[in-house]
Design a protein around this motif. Structure first.
Motif, PDB file in Angstrom:
ATOM      1  N   LYS A   1       2.351   4.333   1.435  1.00  0.00           N
ATOM      2  CA  LYS A   1       3.370   3.397   1.915  1.00  0.00           C
ATOM      3  C   LYS A   1       2.768   2.214   2.668  1.00  0.00           C
ATOM      4  N   ASP A   2       1.818   2.492   3.562  1.00  0.00           N
ATOM      5  CA  ASP A   2       1.219   1.405   4.340  1.00  0.00           C
ATOM      6  C   ASP A   2       0.434   0.459   3.448  1.00  0.00           C
TER       7      ASP A   2
ATOM      8  N   SER B   1       2.846  -1.684   1.484  1.00  0.00           N
ATOM      9  CA  SER B   1       3.412  -2.705   2.368  1.00  0.00           C
ATOM     10  C   SER B   1       2.420  -3.841   2.578  1.00  0.00           C
TER      11      SER B   1
ATOM     12  N   ASP C   1      11.804   0.819  -4.805  1.00  0.00           N
ATOM     13  CA  ASP C   1      10.355   0.980  -4.894  1.00  0.00           C
ATOM     14  C   ASP C   1       9.837   0.441  -6.227  1.00  0.00           C
TER      15      ASP C   1
ATOM     16  N   TRP D   1       2.244  -5.918  -0.576  1.00  0.00           N
ATOM     17  CA  TRP D   1       3.400  -6.802  -0.683  1.00  0.00           C
ATOM     18  C   TRP D   1       3.266  -7.998   0.270  1.00  0.00           C
ATOM     19  N   ASP D   2       2.777  -7.748   1.472  1.00  0.00           N
ATOM     20  CA  ASP D   2       2.557  -8.856   2.406  1.00  0.00           C
ATOM     21  C   ASP D   2       1.568  -9.867   1.836  1.00  0.00           C
TER      22      ASP D   2
ATOM     23  N   GLU E   1       9.588  -3.398  -6.015  1.00  0.00           N
ATOM     24  CA  GLU E   1       8.445  -3.883  -5.239  1.00  0.00           C
ATOM     25  C   GLU E   1       7.136  -3.634  -5.979  1.00  0.00           C
TER      26      GLU E   1
END
Length: 453
Positions: free
Chosen positions: A345-346, A349, A190, A352-353, A193
């Motif tokens: 978390k979403d 994510s 984590d 990061w995308d 990221e």
């Protein structure tokens, strides 16, 4: 024996030290907000020296005024240099910039309440002492030689070293102010990221918060002069850290990086010993020229960690460091931006995308464009940061909504993004608004009345 006094005998101890900061239980995650501001006399807008005069207060008097409000003084060589209360601290930057380092708190509501209380007290102190506090990224008027120097020993060592490694390090020390937020991680994966997302989007944060278009009373050609200053401060300890995006990144890789950064000092018995340019690796071998035969303690390591200044800094937590100091609403907006992106978390994510296919050269170019162009900087060819801001803020907004941390009146943390949404929709940074006002008035005088806290 305290953890800080433990002798360091191998690199594994340093890796374990960083790794010990992870918080696998997300319910324990905290937010730490920090901001700096310039202090000036209302009478003539001059900066405050440390001691002051018979007729004018000094920075020392400002700190003492806060101790009258329940803050505990911190002394160095008999001088008050900081104050603490309820897990927060007030401290002095090298040129007398006044910093609030907030406590580790659970919600942005809490951090904004803390900031609001501090600024309320700052206004009261200002009325008592006939001074003002100004939130900008770079001092709008003072020449470097006009900035008073604070009596903190570490800063003397840094001032002597800075000109050896860059042309703007003294400007960084004496004429800049920032706002930052400190965040937690749940694991090494984590951390990696978050580190990558943070570095990739730091240029966007720089643009959204750009607030330093003046130098010595004139337009300087930048939206964030503060951010530009970091590009020529010290290449060993600043920048975008390309190795973070390489395979093998982790706590050990960051420790290796820190070990390769030259030292500034070592503290012994309350005194600072000049070790500038010397090697922490040599220190671990008992071969530090400043302290031959001695081994470092964990406190020495923690001191060394604080002397690195990348766009994202790793300690036992992560520091997001890309934003100019600014107006009240934006002091709460910065933690909202990063917490929205990285505490759900979403949302993380999705963030990061957004950035995962960017190359290091792309990010380096964005880093260099943002201080000059603000939200007119580009990404992925012809797209502007205005477009990028809209995408990132949508993610942050959803992240804050999903956190569902409510105020006493039932509001989520999403409202703290309002100032950033205004910039994203208009394409105007705080600096653009200052530039427009300057062109109307031909002077920076308006700052000291319209933009003081």
């Amino acid at each position: 024996m305290s953890d800080n006094s433990i002798l360091i005998e191998n690199k594994g101890q340093l890796v374990d030290h960083l790794a010990s900061g992870v918080r696998p239980d997300r319910s324990t995650w905290k937010i730490g907000a920090e901001h700096e501001k310039f202090v000036f006399h209302l009478s003539d807008h001059a900066p405050l020296s440390y001691e002051g005069t018979d007729k004018l207060p000094g920075i020392k008097d400002v700190l003492l005024a806060f101790t009258d409000k329940g803050w505990e003084p911190v002394l160095e060589n008999g001088n008050i240099i900081a104050a603490t209360r309820d897990g927060a601290s007030l401290s002095l930057e090298p040129g007398g910039q006044f910093e609030l380092s907030g406590a580790a708190l659970s919600t942005i509501h809490n951090t904004c309440d803390e900031t609001s209380l501090h600024l309320k007290e700052a206004r009261e102190v200002g009325q008592e002492l006939n001074i003002g506090f100004l939130g900008l990224g770079f001092h709008p008027d003072l020449e470097r030689s006009q900035v008073p120097v604070m009596p903190k020993a570490r800063y003397g060592i840094m001032r002597a070293y800075m000109p050896k490694v860059g042309s703007l390090g003294l400007d960084m020390m004496l004429r800049t102010c920032t706002v930052q937020v400190n965040i937690d991680t749940e694991s090494e994966i984590d951390m990696i990221e978050k580190f990558r997302i943070g570095l990739a989007l730091q240029p966007l944060a720089t643009a959204l918060f750009a607030n330093s278009p003046f130098t010595e009373g004139k337009l300087n050609g930048f939206k964030s002069r503060r951010s530009h200053v970091w590009t020529d401060t010290d290449p060993d300890r600043c920048g975008m850290l390309p190795f973070v995006f390489e395979d093998g990144m982790g706590f050990e890789r960051y420790v290796d990086h820190v070990l390769d950064v030259p030292m500034y000092f070592v503290r012994r018995n309350g005194q600072y010993i000049d070790a500038s340019g010397q090697s922490f690796r040599d220190f671990m071998a008992g071969k530090l020229p400043a302290l031959p035969g001695e081994l470092p303690t964990m406190e020495d390591w923690e001191d060394h960690l604080t002397t690195l200044f990348p766009e994202v800094r790793l300690k036992k937590y992560m520091e997001m460091r890309g934003a100019d100091g600014g107006p009240w609403a934006r002091l709460c907006a910065l933690p909202a931006f990063w917490v929205g992106l990285l505490y759900d978390k979403d949302a993380q994510s999705a963030a990061w995308d957004l950035v995962k296919n960017w190359t290091v050269p792309d990010m380096e170019r964005m880093r260099l464009e943002a201080p000059k162009l603000g939200l007119e900087a580009t990404w992925q060819g012809s797209k502007t940061f205005k477009d990028l801001a809209a995408e990132a803020l949508k993610i942050a907004d959803q992240g804050l909504k999903a956190r569902a941390k409510l105020s006493s009146s039932g509001e989520t943390e999403q409202g703290f993004l309002t100032a950033l949404w205004e910039s994203a929709e208009s394409g105007l940074t705080p600096a653009d608004l200052l530039i427009e006002k300057y062109r109307e008035t031909g002077s920076t005088e308006f700052l000291y009345s319209d933009y003081k806290y």
